[in-house]
Motif scaffolding. Structure first.
Motif, PDB file in Angstrom:
ATOM      1  N   ASN A   1      -2.945  -0.542  -5.969  1.00 15.62           N
ATOM      2  CA  ASN A   1      -3.987  -0.196  -5.009  1.00 15.62           C
ATOM      3  C   ASN A   1      -5.228  -1.064  -5.190  1.00 15.62           C
ATOM      4  O   ASN A   1      -5.928  -1.360  -4.218  1.00 15.62           O
ATOM      5  N   SER A   2      -5.465  -1.534  -6.396  1.00 16.13           N
ATOM      6  CA  SER A   2      -6.554  -2.482  -6.634  1.00 16.13           C
ATOM      7  C   SER A   2      -6.278  -3.794  -5.892  1.00 16.13           C
ATOM      8  O   SER A   2      -7.168  -4.366  -5.254  1.00 16.13           O
TER       9      SER A   2
ATOM     10  N   HIS B   1       0.837  -1.201   0.000  1.00 17.54           N
ATOM     11  CA  HIS B   1       0.000   0.000   0.000  1.00 17.54           C
ATOM     12  C   HIS B   1       0.874   1.253   0.000  1.00 17.54           C
ATOM     13  O   HIS B   1       0.605   2.216  -0.737  1.00 17.54           O
TER      14      HIS B   1
ATOM     15  N   ASN C   1      -6.682  -3.249  -2.140  1.00 17.67           N
ATOM     16  CA  ASN C   1      -8.098  -3.246  -1.759  1.00 17.67           C
ATOM     17  C   ASN C   1      -8.647  -4.663  -1.642  1.00 17.67           C
ATOM     18  O   ASN C   1      -9.408  -4.962  -0.720  1.00 17.67           O
ATOM     19  N   LYS C   2      -8.266  -5.545  -2.558  1.00 18.37           N
ATOM     20  CA  LYS C   2      -8.710  -6.953  -2.498  1.00 18.37           C
ATOM     21  C   LYS C   2      -8.160  -7.630  -1.238  1.00 18.37           C
ATOM     22  O   LYS C   2      -8.879  -8.368  -0.557  1.00 18.37           O
TER      23      LYS C   2
ATOM     24  N   LEU D   1      -2.334   2.464  -9.651  1.00 21.05           N
ATOM     25  CA  LEU D   1      -3.741   2.049  -9.718  1.00 21.05           C
ATOM     26  C   LEU D   1      -3.869   0.536  -9.595  1.00 21.05           C
ATOM     27  O   LEU D   1      -4.729   0.024  -8.867  1.00 21.05           O
ATOM     28  N   ASN D   2      -3.001  -0.182 -10.302  1.00 18.16           N
ATOM     29  CA  ASN D   2      -3.032  -1.649 -10.238  1.00 18.16           C
ATOM     30  C   ASN D   2      -2.675  -2.152  -8.843  1.00 18.16           C
ATOM     31  O   ASN D   2      -3.321  -3.062  -8.322  1.00 18.16           O
TER      32      ASN D   2
END
Length: 110
Positions: free
Chosen positions: A88-89, A3, A92-93, A85-86
């Motif tokens: 942080n995706s 993160h 999030n998962k 972006l990738n």
């Protein structure tokens, strides 16, 4: 730490901050709440050794001469934003999984 790295890439990829400022902002958004005063102090000291923008870009280039090209810098910034972006995706998962399985912790380290 994933993160933190994703936030750093996002902050720095916006091209309006120094490496130090981007790292400091990413740290505040991600890891700082998990660190006690000793670890925060160690991070603060480590932050003083981060490279300047020019040195950082050279370290990312296969050929150091490429780092001095305007298009190289623009491409790096675009890739940083895309990778952030990738990343942080994925974060999030992982966070959703931790919450779903009650594995999330707010434990302070150091």
């Amino acid at each position: 730490s994933i993160h933190f790295l994703g936030c750093f890439l996002h902050e720095y990829g916006q091209d309006n901050q120094t490496v130090e400022d981007a790292m400091n902002k990413a740290y505040g958004q991600t890891l700082k709440r998990f660190h006690g005063w000793i670890t925060r102090g160690v991070f603060s000291i480590a932050l003083r050794s981060v490279p300047y923008k020019e040195e950082f870009l050279v370290s990312l280039a296969v050929n150091s001469n490429d780092a001095r090209e305007v298009l190289f810098e623009q491409q790096i910034m675009n890739e940083m934003l895309e990778h952030s972006l990738n990343m942080n995706s994925v974060v999030n998962k992982i966070t959703e999984f931790y919450i779903e399985h009650e594995l999330e912790s707010d434990e302070i380290i150091g």
